[in-house]
Each structure stands twice: as structure tokens, then as C-alpha cells.
Write a protein that holds these residues in place. Structure first.
Motif, PDB file in Angstrom:
ATOM      1  N   SER A 130     -25.963  16.415  18.980  1.00  0.00           N
ATOM      2  CA  SER A 130     -26.590  15.587  20.017  1.00  0.00           C
ATOM      3  C   SER A 130     -26.510  16.255  21.387  1.00  0.00           C
ATOM      4  O   SER A 130     -27.417  16.116  22.214  1.00  0.00           O
ATOM      5  CB  SER A 130     -25.906  14.213  20.067  1.00  0.00           C
ATOM      6  N   TYR A 131     -25.425  17.007  21.634  1.00  0.00           N
ATOM      7  CA  TYR A 131     -25.298  17.712  22.911  1.00  0.00           C
ATOM      8  C   TYR A 131     -26.271  18.887  22.980  1.00  0.00           C
ATOM      9  O   TYR A 131     -26.859  19.173  24.021  1.00  0.00           O
ATOM     10  CB  TYR A 131     -23.862  18.219  23.098  1.00  0.00           C
ATOM     11  N   GLN A 134     -29.822  18.109  23.922  1.00  0.00           N
ATOM     12  CA  GLN A 134     -30.045  17.765  25.325  1.00  0.00           C
ATOM     13  C   GLN A 134     -30.232  19.001  26.212  1.00  0.00           C
ATOM     14  O   GLN A 134     -30.643  18.885  27.373  1.00  0.00           O
ATOM     15  CB  GLN A 134     -28.860  16.943  25.843  1.00  0.00           C
ATOM     16  N   LEU A 174     -25.150  25.751  26.337  1.00  0.00           N
ATOM     17  CA  LEU A 174     -24.173  24.665  26.401  1.00  0.00           C
ATOM     18  C   LEU A 174     -22.781  25.227  26.694  1.00  0.00           C
ATOM     19  O   LEU A 174     -22.026  24.668  27.503  1.00  0.00           O
ATOM     20  CB  LEU A 174     -24.171  23.895  25.072  1.00  0.00           C
ATOM     21  N   TYR A 178     -20.196  24.775  30.153  1.00  0.00           N
ATOM     22  CA  TYR A 178     -18.788  24.378  30.182  1.00  0.00           C
ATOM     23  C   TYR A 178     -17.867  25.566  30.461  1.00  0.00           C
ATOM     24  O   TYR A 178     -16.706  25.577  30.076  1.00  0.00           O
ATOM     25  CB  TYR A 178     -18.421  23.710  28.866  1.00  0.00           C
TER      26      TYR A 178
END
Length: 314
Positions: A130-131, A134, A174, A178
Motif C-alpha cells: 500500500s505504501y 502511493q 520509498l 525514509y
């Protein structure tokens, strides 16, 4: 306004042991009043904190009887290594408990207290998909993917590979979001707290294990304090390699060739047998004698070729 502190009131840390001492049963068969029973279970509960996680994995407390702590280990090498830590461990235990509960530590063959095979802190399950969905994909990214897959003629295969490229690109973005950093060895992204990725960590660990094994084969009596001068490693890694090598080398020993089966005067133990004993006991050649050789080979009887042969023929 701060309330006045009444010194007559005590905390549970002091009042529980005092209460246990007053209620203690002097006729207890192990001469343990409630205070000592309380401290015994406190010792078991806090074992990891007292001795450290590395030791607690292999040395497991079983019982306390007449001020003697009985512990169990499934590793003969750890049993031998722990002898050098025994006095320091007794001191740590008594200081932690605030009471001179333990005077000696001995090993037992019975494991009554099974280790809990789970981590106290469970990792949170994250829906990574799901991340990833996005993460925004730009036109420039799409053009790059088209160029990489342009040579593929099969449309179904091209579509499948495009999806793989896209997911990999989204995952990379992603990670960068981070603050993941390049691995120092291979360059793949890794969490900021880990300078090396998982694969490189495994390779580095294997390299260290190989170096430890080489040192032990060259200097069988080398201890952890000697090995860390050449290899950045933990005591656990050294003990595991020592156990592995002792079992391998002992399994190759032959009765009446490398060591005597019965009491034989003037029997000369082979170099291989002496090497196994020095490695197992962590003692140099000048400390070897007939009694040490005999006792150690007997302790390792289940690892020797003779006993393996005997079990097969019975």
C-alpha cells in the motif's frame, strides 16, 4: 505545594523482601524461606539482565539449592568457557539481588526450564504494497522503463517486466524518502541504522567465522580475548566456531590410533587428539598431561569416531 515525605512509608522494592523474610519457613527442606524463594524467582526472571543476552542464550538457570545455583547448557564448549566467568557471575547475581543468595554455580544434565523461543518484542507487520502504490511515478520514469523494455517483442512478457521495473523504482523512491543509505559494500539501499545491507552483513559474518576458524586451527588454545585482537567478533561467534570445529575434529579421531580405548601406559596421543583437547579446554601445549587428555576425550566420547562406530554396531 510539595507534600511532606513520610519516611515511615516504604516502597515495594524494600517492603516485599522484608515481608518475605518475616514469613519465611525455617523448616523448608531446601532451607529456603519465602525471602530466598522470592529472590530465586527474581534471579530467574532477571537472568538476561544479570549475565547479558549472549550468555543467557546458552546458560539457563534451573534451580537454587543450599546457595548453589544449578545451570544447564547444551554446549560443552560453553560449559567450559563459563567456568572462567563463574566468580564474576556470582558477584553480579548477589549485587543485583542485594542479598548473598549464591555461593557457587554448578552444571546439571537436566533442563527443566525450557527456553522461550520467541522475541519479547514482536515486529509490526506493515503492508508495504500500500505504501509502494502511493509513490508517484513521473513521465521521465515511464520513459526510462519503456527504453529498458523496448527490445522485448512479446507484449505479455514486456508488460510483466514493466510492472517489475515500476515496483522496483517505487520501492527505491520509498527507501530514499525514509533516508535509506547506500550499503558501504555493494551500494544497495539499506536502513540508516545499518551501514551494510542484509546480504553483505551475512557475507561479513561468514568472513569473520572463516577467520575465527583459521585462528583456532592454527592456535587451538586461543581464547576470545586473543581472537578479538585480529577479528571484530562476539564471544558467541567464537564459541560457535569452537564447538563446530571440536565436533568435526573429534569425529575423525580413531580409537587405539589417536587415543587409547582402555588404560594403556605410555600411550602417545596423536597430534589430532591433542589439538582437539587444546581447542576444547582452551589450554596451551605445556598444560597438557595424561589426565587432562584422558578426561577430555572421555567427555567428547559422543563426538568421536569410536562411539559413532559402536552405536552403529550394537
Amino acid at each position: 505545594m510539595r507534600a511532606h515525605t513520610n519516611k515511615l512509608f516504604e516502597t515495594g522494592k524494600t517492603i516485599i523482601p522484608k515481608t518475605m523474610k518475616l514469613l519465611g519457613n525455617k523448616n523448608d527442606k531446601n532451607n529456603l524461606g519465602l525471602l530466598k524463594i522470592y529472590l530465586k524467582y527474581k534471579l530467574f526472571y532477571s537472568w538476561n539482565d544479570i549475565v547479558g543476552k549472549d550468555i543467557a542464550k546458552y546458560i539457563i538457570p534451573q534451580d537454587v539449592t543450599f546457595s548453589v545455583l544449578y545451570v544447564y547448557t547444551y554446549s560443552s564448549v560453553w560449559a567450559n568457557s563459563f567456568q572462567y566467568l563463574k566468580l564474576d557471575t556470582i558477584k553480579k547475581i548477589n549485587e543485583y539481588l542485594g542479598y548473598k543468595l549464591i555461593k557457587d554455580i554448578q552444571f546439571t544434565r537436566f533442563n527443566k526450564v525450557k527456553r522461550k523461543i520467541y522475541s519479547p518484542i514482536l515486529e509490526k507487520k506493515v503492508n508495504l504494497g500500500s505504501y509502494i502504490k502511493q509513490v508517484e511515478i513521473t513521465d521521465e520514469d515511464l520513459n526510462l522503463i519503456d527504453k529498458k523494455t523496448d527490445c522485448i517483442e512479446d507484449e505479455d512478457l514486456k508488460s510483466a517486466i514493466k510492472k517489475v521495473y515500476m515496483k522496483n523504482l517505487q520501492l527505491k523512491k520509498l527507501k530514499e524518502k525514509y533516508n535509506w543509505i547506500p550499503c558501504k559494500k555493494c551500494g544497495h539501499l539499506t536502513p540508516p541504522e545499518n551501514p551494510y545491507c542484509y546480504n553483505c552483513q551475512r557475507e561479513i559474518k561468514e568472513e569473520k567465522q572463516q577467520k575465527i576458524a583459521e585462528i583456532l586451527l592454527e592456535i587451538p588454545w586461543a581464547r576470545y580475548q586473543d581472537i578479538i585482537k585480529y577479528v571484530d567478533c562476539s564471544m558467541d561467534m567464537v564459541n560457535k566456531q569452537r564447538t563446530k570445529l571440536v565436533q568435526i575434529l573429534a569425529s575423525k579421531l580413531k580409537p587405539s590410533v589417536d587415543y587409547p580405548v582402555d588404560d594403556v601406559d605410555n600411550f602417545k596421543y596423536s597430534i589430532d587428539a591433542q589439538t582437539v583437547v587444546m581447542m576444547y579446554k582452551s589450554i596451551p601445549p605445556d598444560k597438557l598431561n595424561k589426565n587432562v587428555l584422558k578426561d577430555t576425550i572421555f567427555k567428547l566420547r559422543y563426538d568421536t569416531a569410536y562411539w559413532e562406530y559402536k552405536k552403529r554396531t550394537e
